[in-house]
Design an enzyme around this catalytic site. Structure first.
Site, PDB file in Angstrom:
ATOM      1  N   ARG A  58      14.122 -11.297 -10.339  1.00 21.69           N
ATOM      2  CA  ARG A  58      13.764  -9.889 -10.363  1.00 21.69           C
ATOM      3  C   ARG A  58      14.610  -9.091 -11.360  1.00 21.69           C
ATOM      4  O   ARG A  58      14.100  -8.263 -12.099  1.00 21.69           O
ATOM      5  CB  ARG A  58      13.902  -9.289  -8.958  1.00 21.69           C
ATOM      6  N   CYS A  92      13.844  -9.119  -0.316  1.00 20.54           N
ATOM      7  CA  CYS A  92      14.578  -9.029  -1.576  1.00 20.54           C
ATOM      8  C   CYS A  92      14.622  -7.563  -1.949  1.00 20.54           C
ATOM      9  O   CYS A  92      13.581  -6.904  -2.010  1.00 20.54           O
ATOM     10  CB  CYS A  92      13.896  -9.840  -2.677  1.00 20.54           C
ATOM     11  N   THR A  94      15.734  -6.149  -4.924  1.00 14.56           N
ATOM     12  CA  THR A  94      15.334  -5.851  -6.299  1.00 14.56           C
ATOM     13  C   THR A  94      13.822  -5.935  -6.479  1.00 14.56           C
ATOM     14  O   THR A  94      13.247  -5.248  -7.337  1.00 14.56           O
ATOM     15  CB  THR A  94      16.038  -6.801  -7.283  1.00 14.56           C
ATOM     16  N   THR A 136      22.421  -5.907  -7.077  1.00 17.42           N
ATOM     17  CA  THR A 136      22.257  -6.510  -8.395  1.00 17.42           C
ATOM     18  C   THR A 136      22.163  -5.412  -9.457  1.00 17.42           C
ATOM     19  O   THR A 136      21.860  -4.251  -9.164  1.00 17.42           O
ATOM     20  CB  THR A 136      20.977  -7.355  -8.474  1.00 17.42           C
ATOM     21  N   LYS A 181      23.522 -17.675  -4.345  1.00 18.46           N
ATOM     22  CA  LYS A 181      22.204 -18.281  -4.509  1.00 18.46           C
ATOM     23  C   LYS A 181      22.282 -19.788  -4.743  1.00 18.46           C
ATOM     24  O   LYS A 181      21.314 -20.510  -4.488  1.00 18.46           O
ATOM     25  CB  LYS A 181      21.470 -17.635  -5.684  1.00 18.46           C
ATOM     26  N   CYS A 214      21.621  -6.134  -1.532  1.00 23.14           N
ATOM     27  CA  CYS A 214      21.105  -7.423  -2.004  1.00 23.14           C
ATOM     28  C   CYS A 214      21.184  -8.370  -0.820  1.00 23.14           C
ATOM     29  O   CYS A 214      22.183  -8.372  -0.089  1.00 23.14           O
ATOM     30  CB  CYS A 214      21.941  -7.948  -3.174  1.00 23.14           C
TER      31      CYS A 214
END
Length: 258
Positions: A58, A92, A94, A136, A181, A214
């Site tokens: 993203r 999510c 973003t 982010t 991640k 996030c």
């Protein structure tokens, strides 16, 4: 005999945007529903999940370094819609930068994470003013939380995009070896230390409330050390709301005509 609460609506979940994001969200659905007094597996709501790991990153999409996420989000939103979902949640932060373009192509409402988080803060902490956001670069650049929070009168504090601290936060999320991640269900101490430093920076700026903006930060939020800040996890807010919508305690938002 116990009265069974009938489910009124089926949530559709787009996950996989961060491998732990939807798993963490589903854990919370189960935990919060248990706190509400359920006693067997059949008391948990039906939900439909797509582990949509092939959606472009993203942040990179927003920076112009990857394809738009809109077509993929629309595709999976329609799949969930066709499968019987009555509303959509996306685990999510973003991804919500693509909200308007995606929602306009769906017939079920996508619950807007930033709006419901801002509304929760307004109702729960009405005397607070300064809200910090750890997120982010894509979320910060798109001002996703800024728009929702400033509309309700809050001042938003976040590391400037050019600060080393924000680069460190991105590494805590994305580093290919020890980033959140990358490590699956394990957690490296390095991103936790980076996010500890970020919390210290926010405290020094006078932040009263901090949002884990996030879902990777949501995963480690309870491991962080801070003193004076109230932490807000949008995944918690979204999970409670999802249960309320599923069981009819709140009405599902109405989509405006296209």
């Amino acid at each position: 005999m116990k009265q069974v609460i009938q489910q009124k609506a089926i949530p559709g979940i787009i996950g996989g945007l961060g491998p732990l994001a939807h798993i963490e969200f589903e854990r919370r659905l189960i935990a919060f529903n248990a706190e509400r007094g359920i006693s067997c597996d059949r008391d948990h709501p039906i939900w439909i999940l797509i582990n949509a790991t092939d959606i472009p990153d993203r942040t990179q999409s927003l920076l112009g370094n990857a394809p738009s996420c809109t077509p993929s989000l629309v595709k999976y939103g329609k799949m969930l819609q066709m499968a019987g979902a009555d509303f959509l949640v996306v685990t999510c932060n973003t991804a919500h930068a693509f909200y308007q373009a995606v929602q306009s192509q769906l017939d079920i409402p996508w619950i807007h994470l930033m709006n419901v988080t801002a509304a929760f803060i307004q109702s729960s902490y009405p005397e607070s003013c300064k809200v910090g956001v750890l997120a982010t670069t894509g979320t910060l650049q798109a001002k996703l939380y800024d728009h929702s929070l400033s509309a309700l009168g809050f001042t938003v504090i976040a590391p400037p995009l050019e600060y080393q601290l924000q680069h460190d936060i991105m590494n805590a999320i994305y580093h290919p070896v020890w980033g959140i991640k990358a490590t699956g269900i394990e957690m490296s101490p390095t991103p936790v230390a980076i996010l500890d430093n970020a919390m210290t920076w926010l405290e020094k700026q006078g932040t009263e409330i901090v949002i884990a903006g996030c879902t990777e930060i949501s995963v480690v939020l309870k491991q962080l050390r801070y003193n004076s800040i109230v932490d807000i996890d949008p995944l918690d807010i979204l999970a409670h709301l999802t249960l309320d919508l599923a069981f009819g305690h709140q009405d599902i938002p109405i989509i405006r005509p296209k």
